[in-house]
Each structure stands twice: as structure tokens, then as C-alpha cells.
Motif scaffolding. Sequence first.
Motif, PDB file in Angstrom:
ATOM      1  N   THR A  76       9.931   2.052  -4.388  1.00 54.70           N
ATOM      2  CA  THR A  76       9.733   1.659  -5.783  1.00 54.70           C
ATOM      3  C   THR A  76       8.777   0.474  -5.892  1.00 54.70           C
ATOM      4  O   THR A  76       7.981   0.393  -6.832  1.00 54.70           O
ATOM      5  CB  THR A  76      11.102   1.285  -6.411  1.00 54.70           C
ATOM      6  N   ALA A  77       8.838  -0.410  -4.908  1.00 52.48           N
ATOM      7  CA  ALA A  77       7.984  -1.604  -4.958  1.00 52.48           C
ATOM      8  C   ALA A  77       6.513  -1.241  -4.853  1.00 52.48           C
ATOM      9  O   ALA A  77       5.653  -1.978  -5.315  1.00 52.48           O
ATOM     10  CB  ALA A  77       8.367  -2.542  -3.819  1.00 52.48           C
ATOM     11  N   ARG A  78       6.214  -0.101  -4.243  1.00 51.55           N
ATOM     12  CA  ARG A  78       4.813   0.282  -4.047  1.00 51.55           C
ATOM     13  C   ARG A  78       4.261   1.109  -5.201  1.00 51.55           C
ATOM     14  O   ARG A  78       3.180   1.652  -5.102  1.00 51.55           O
ATOM     15  CB  ARG A  78       4.669   1.073  -2.734  1.00 51.55           C
ATOM     16  N   SER A  79       5.037   1.253  -6.273  1.00 52.51           N
ATOM     17  CA  SER A  79       4.542   2.124  -7.349  1.00 52.51           C
ATOM     18  C   SER A  79       4.488   1.406  -8.692  1.00 52.51           C
ATOM     19  O   SER A  79       4.680   2.008  -9.730  1.00 52.51           O
ATOM     20  CB  SER A  79       5.430   3.368  -7.448  1.00 52.51           C
ATOM     21  N   SER A  80       4.242   0.081  -8.665  1.00 52.86           N
ATOM     22  CA  SER A  80       4.209  -0.639  -9.940  1.00 52.86           C
ATOM     23  C   SER A  80       2.955  -0.251 -10.751  1.00 52.86           C
ATOM     24  O   SER A  80       2.007   0.304 -10.209  1.00 52.86           O
ATOM     25  CB  SER A  80       4.262  -2.143  -9.701  1.00 52.86           C
ATOM     26  N   SER A  81       2.997  -0.570 -12.040  1.00 51.98           N
ATOM     27  CA  SER A  81       1.923  -0.103 -12.929  1.00 51.98           C
ATOM     28  C   SER A  81       0.590  -0.785 -12.646  1.00 51.98           C
ATOM     29  O   SER A  81      -0.464  -0.298 -13.021  1.00 51.98           O
ATOM     30  CB  SER A  81       2.332  -0.328 -14.385  1.00 51.98           C
ATOM     31  N   VAL A  82       0.638  -1.945 -11.992  1.00 52.22           N
ATOM     32  CA  VAL A  82      -0.604  -2.597 -11.546  1.00 52.22           C
ATOM     33  C   VAL A  82      -0.449  -2.819 -10.051  1.00 52.22           C
ATOM     34  O   VAL A  82       0.378  -3.614  -9.613  1.00 52.22           O
ATOM     35  CB  VAL A  82      -0.820  -3.952 -12.252  1.00 52.22           C
ATOM     36  N   PHE A  83      -1.201  -2.074  -9.262  1.00 49.95           N
ATOM     37  CA  PHE A  83      -1.085  -2.177  -7.807  1.00 49.95           C
ATOM     38  C   PHE A  83      -2.299  -2.914  -7.247  1.00 49.95           C
ATOM     39  O   PHE A  83      -3.420  -2.424  -7.315  1.00 49.95           O
ATOM     40  CB  PHE A  83      -0.964  -0.776  -7.192  1.00 49.95           C
ATOM     41  N   SER A  84      -2.044  -4.129  -6.732  1.00 59.20           N
ATOM     42  CA  SER A  84      -3.135  -4.912  -6.142  1.00 59.20           C
ATOM     43  C   SER A  84      -2.947  -4.903  -4.632  1.00 59.20           C
ATOM     44  O   SER A  84      -2.063  -5.585  -4.118  1.00 59.20           O
ATOM     45  CB  SER A  84      -3.089  -6.352  -6.650  1.00 59.20           C
ATOM     46  N   PRO A  85      -3.725  -4.128  -3.915  1.00 57.48           N
ATOM     47  CA  PRO A  85      -3.527  -3.991  -2.476  1.00 57.48           C
ATOM     48  C   PRO A  85      -3.944  -5.235  -1.711  1.00 57.48           C
ATOM     49  O   PRO A  85      -4.742  -6.045  -2.205  1.00 57.48           O
ATOM     50  CB  PRO A  85      -4.439  -2.812  -2.112  1.00 57.48           C
ATOM     51  N   ASN A  86      -3.373  -5.391  -0.517  1.00 53.75           N
ATOM     52  CA  ASN A  86      -3.770  -6.542   0.306  1.00 53.75           C
ATOM     53  C   ASN A  86      -4.744  -6.115   1.404  1.00 53.75           C
ATOM     54  O   ASN A  86      -4.687  -6.578   2.520  1.00 53.75           O
ATOM     55  CB  ASN A  86      -2.535  -7.240   0.898  1.00 53.75           C
ATOM     56  N   HIS A  87      -5.595  -5.149   1.067  1.00 55.05           N
ATOM     57  CA  HIS A  87      -6.631  -4.705   2.010  1.00 55.05           C
ATOM     58  C   HIS A  87      -7.852  -4.264   1.206  1.00 55.05           C
ATOM     59  O   HIS A  87      -7.716  -3.535   0.213  1.00 55.05           O
ATOM     60  CB  HIS A  87      -6.104  -3.541   2.852  1.00 55.05           C
ATOM     61  N   LEU A  88      -9.032  -4.710   1.633  1.00 55.40           N
ATOM     62  CA  LEU A  88     -10.254  -4.418   0.878  1.00 55.40           C
ATOM     63  C   LEU A  88     -10.565  -2.927   0.799  1.00 55.40           C
ATOM     64  O   LEU A  88     -11.261  -2.462  -0.103  1.00 55.40           O
ATOM     65  CB  LEU A  88     -11.440  -5.141   1.522  1.00 55.40           C
ATOM     66  N   GLY A  89     -10.046  -2.155   1.752  1.00 51.98           N
ATOM     67  CA  GLY A  89     -10.340  -0.715   1.785  1.00 51.98           C
ATOM     68  C   GLY A  89      -9.566   0.085   0.747  1.00 51.98           C
ATOM     69  O   GLY A  89      -9.836   1.255   0.543  1.00 51.98           O
ATOM     70  N   ILE A  90      -8.590  -0.557   0.110  1.00 57.47           N
ATOM     71  CA  ILE A  90      -7.807   0.165  -0.903  1.00 57.47           C
ATOM     72  C   ILE A  90      -8.225  -0.318  -2.286  1.00 57.47           C
ATOM     73  O   ILE A  90      -8.211  -1.516  -2.566  1.00 57.47           O
ATOM     74  CB  ILE A  90      -6.293  -0.063  -0.715  1.00 57.47           C
ATOM     75  N   VAL A  91      -8.616   0.628  -3.125  1.00 57.31           N
ATOM     76  CA  VAL A  91      -9.052   0.278  -4.475  1.00 57.31           C
ATOM     77  C   VAL A  91      -7.800   0.046  -5.343  1.00 57.31           C
ATOM     78  O   VAL A  91      -6.892   0.877  -5.347  1.00 57.31           O
ATOM     79  CB  VAL A  91      -9.916   1.425  -5.072  1.00 57.31           C
ATOM     80  N   PRO A  92      -7.730  -1.095  -6.055  1.00 60.83           N
ATOM     81  CA  PRO A  92      -6.572  -1.364  -6.920  1.00 60.83           C
ATOM     82  C   PRO A  92      -6.343  -0.232  -7.927  1.00 60.83           C
ATOM     83  O   PRO A  92      -7.308   0.388  -8.394  1.00 60.83           O
ATOM     84  CB  PRO A  92      -6.961  -2.658  -7.637  1.00 60.83           C
ATOM     85  N   ARG A  93      -5.069   0.014  -8.224  1.00 62.13           N
ATOM     86  CA  ARG A  93      -4.747   1.115  -9.143  1.00 62.13           C
ATOM     87  C   ARG A  93      -3.955   0.594 -10.344  1.00 62.13           C
ATOM     88  O   ARG A  93      -3.108  -0.289 -10.190  1.00 62.13           O
ATOM     89  CB  ARG A  93      -3.894   2.169  -8.426  1.00 62.13           C
ATOM     90  N   VAL A  94      -4.251   1.168 -11.511  1.00 67.18           N
ATOM     91  CA  VAL A  94      -3.495   0.819 -12.722  1.00 67.18           C
ATOM     92  C   VAL A  94      -3.048   2.094 -13.435  1.00 67.18           C
ATOM     93  O   VAL A  94      -3.663   3.150 -13.285  1.00 67.18           O
ATOM     94  CB  VAL A  94      -4.321  -0.060 -13.699  1.00 67.18           C
ATOM     95  N   GLU A 138      -5.628   3.929  13.745  1.00 66.21           N
ATOM     96  CA  GLU A 138      -6.334   4.025  15.030  1.00 66.21           C
ATOM     97  C   GLU A 138      -7.180   5.297  15.122  1.00 66.21           C
ATOM     98  O   GLU A 138      -8.051   5.400  15.972  1.00 66.21           O
ATOM     99  CB  GLU A 138      -5.340   3.960  16.198  1.00 66.21           C
ATOM    100  N   ASN A 139      -6.960   6.237  14.209  1.00 63.97           N
ATOM    101  CA  ASN A 139      -7.741   7.478  14.253  1.00 63.97           C
ATOM    102  C   ASN A 139      -8.909   7.488  13.257  1.00 63.97           C
ATOM    103  O   ASN A 139     -10.043   7.748  13.620  1.00 63.97           O
ATOM    104  CB  ASN A 139      -6.820   8.669  13.997  1.00 63.97           C
ATOM    105  N   CYS A 140      -8.604   7.171  11.964  1.00 66.35           N
ATOM    106  CA  CYS A 140      -9.655   7.312  10.946  1.00 66.35           C
ATOM    107  C   CYS A 140     -10.163   5.965  10.422  1.00 66.35           C
ATOM    108  O   CYS A 140     -11.159   5.925   9.707  1.00 66.35           O
ATOM    109  CB  CYS A 140      -9.153   8.168   9.786  1.00 66.35           C
ATOM    110  N   GLY A 141      -9.470   4.884  10.744  1.00 62.86           N
ATOM    111  CA  GLY A 141      -9.949   3.566  10.312  1.00 62.86           C
ATOM    112  C   GLY A 141      -9.547   3.169   8.907  1.00 62.86           C
ATOM    113  O   GLY A 141      -9.865   2.081   8.443  1.00 62.86           O
ATOM    114  N   GLU A 142      -8.829   4.060   8.193  1.00 61.85           N
ATOM    115  CA  GLU A 142      -8.393   3.723   6.832  1.00 61.85           C
ATOM    116  C   GLU A 142      -7.200   2.760   6.897  1.00 61.85           C
ATOM    117  O   GLU A 142      -6.459   2.752   7.887  1.00 61.85           O
ATOM    118  CB  GLU A 142      -7.993   5.002   6.081  1.00 61.85           C
ATOM    119  N   PRO A 143      -6.983   1.961   5.842  1.00 63.87           N
ATOM    120  CA  PRO A 143      -5.869   1.000   5.857  1.00 63.87           C
ATOM    121  C   PRO A 143      -4.503   1.692   5.951  1.00 63.87           C
ATOM    122  O   PRO A 143      -4.283   2.716   5.303  1.00 63.87           O
ATOM    123  CB  PRO A 143      -5.992   0.295   4.505  1.00 63.87           C
TER     124      PRO A 143
END
Length: 265
Positions: free
Chosen positions: A144-162, A242-247
Motif C-alpha cells: 500500500t505504501a508504494r501506491s500513493s497518489s503522488v509517487f516520488s521515487p528515490n532513483h533517477l531512472g524512475i519517472v515520478p507518477r501521479v 544485474e541483468n537489465c540495469g533498471e532500478p
Amino acid sequence: MFEMNDRIAVAVSGGKDSISLLHILSKIEADFPKTTLKAITVDEGIKGYRDEAIKSAAKNCNKLGVEHLTVSFKDLFGYTLDEITQKTPTKKLTPCAYCGVLRRRALNVAARQIGANKIATAHTIDDEIQTFLLNIVHGDPSRTARSSSVFSPNHLGIVPRVKPLCEVMERESALYAYVKRVPFQEMPCPYAGEALRNDVRNTLNRLEEKHPSMKYTIYRSMEKVQQAMEESIKEKTLNECENCGEPTSANLCQTCQILQKLETL
Ligand code: SF4
Ligand code: ZN
């Protein structure tokens, strides 16, 4: 949710909620010259369903003059969702479980590709509280904590979601689409019937009918749970897969775990 100079990518599936969101954001964005709005459609590869939805998304983008990018599971991951479900007949994971992980990745990759700094999705209050209850039913309330209406990721590779429609009921978003006479795809996804989500949706609708505003009460409870959990999540740092480099928070991201499993089937 938005800043004056945002480069917004709106996720448009072609259904009523995302089409309504596209129209509303496009209308608002016209008053903010420093903001840009583009649309992304993810083609999961669902025969007899997704093609019509893509057409509906393209038609609306064209009408509004919004640039539209379509990305497909087949191009990004080598499989359509239909092929994945054929490969996994034991149904240990539902099609929606595969679809959710891969679509999140596809959206993030596409948003980076078009230079967006924010992804707007059309989750309504119904989607949000259904997911909240599903997390509890599955014994995993921490999600539930990962699905808030404003998601500000702590990694530059993830685009913030609203989620601008997170306090709008599904029936109101549908009403907007009907009143504005905007074309959208009405047919539901053929895999949707398999999901436990349908039972939760029906239960919540019955509750709302008997006890008006119950959906909002559940939503406020969800917000309190999210706030309480936020701190523990913030402490987690993300690595690169370790495989694709994504966060990812693990060594191997969920997408690679799925793709590697499919290779062995
Ligand atoms: Fe994907 Fe499930 Fe939604 Fe269909 S209902 S588009 S399979 S998440
Ligand atoms: Zn990976």
C-alpha cells in the motif's frame, strides 16, 4: 501533483477513465504554456481487445493535438501478453500479475524516451481502494505504501507518477466521457474476469450503495496507512538490476524475473 514546467506523459489505455483524464489534462494544460503533454499507450498484445483501444486512444490524441506514442510488450520484452498466458497455463500468476509488472516498466521506459518528468495515470478512487483491499486479502499490506497518489521515487531512472483522478469515482469519470461524447473503448479486457479484483469491486459497490460515501472513508483509511508506512519505505535504497540495469530493490528486477522464468517454460 503538477509543477508549472512539467513534461507530462499521460498513460492512455483507450478506456473511459484514461480518455477522460486525457481530455481534462489537455484542457488544463492549454493554460500553462511552459507545460507539455504527451500520451503513451502500452500495447500488451491482447488479441481482439487492445487494437480497438489503441485506435480509440489515437483518435482522441489526434482530435486534441496531443503527440501519441505506442509501445508494445512484444517489442520491449519479446512476448505479447497472450503468448505469456499461453506459456503459463498453470495460472500460478494471473495474466494481470504479469501485465501489471510489465506495463509499469513499459510506461517508465516510454516516458523516459519522450523526455517526460511525470507520468499521469487514470486510477480512480475505485481502483485505489480495490488495490488497498486486495493487498490486505493477499497478506501484503506493505504494498500500500508504494501506491500513493503522488509517487516520488528515490532513483533517477524512475519517472515520478501521479494519479489525478484518485478521488474521482469511476462512475463520474464514465459520466464525463458520456457527457462530452468522447469516443472510448467500452469492451472490458478479456482477462479481467479472472481477477479476484472483480469480487472486491462488487463488494465495494454494494457497500457504497448501502452506505453512501463508504468508498471515501476507506480511501482516507488507506491514506493513513500509507503515511504510517512511508518512513520505512524511504529508507530503502534502489540498486540497478544485474541483468537489465533498471532500478530495483532486489538484485534482479521483477521484469527480468518474469522474463527469465518464461525462458524456462
Ligand atoms: Fe492487463 Fe489485467 Fe488490465 Fe487486462 S485487466 S489490461 S490483463 S491488468
Ligand atoms: Zn532487470
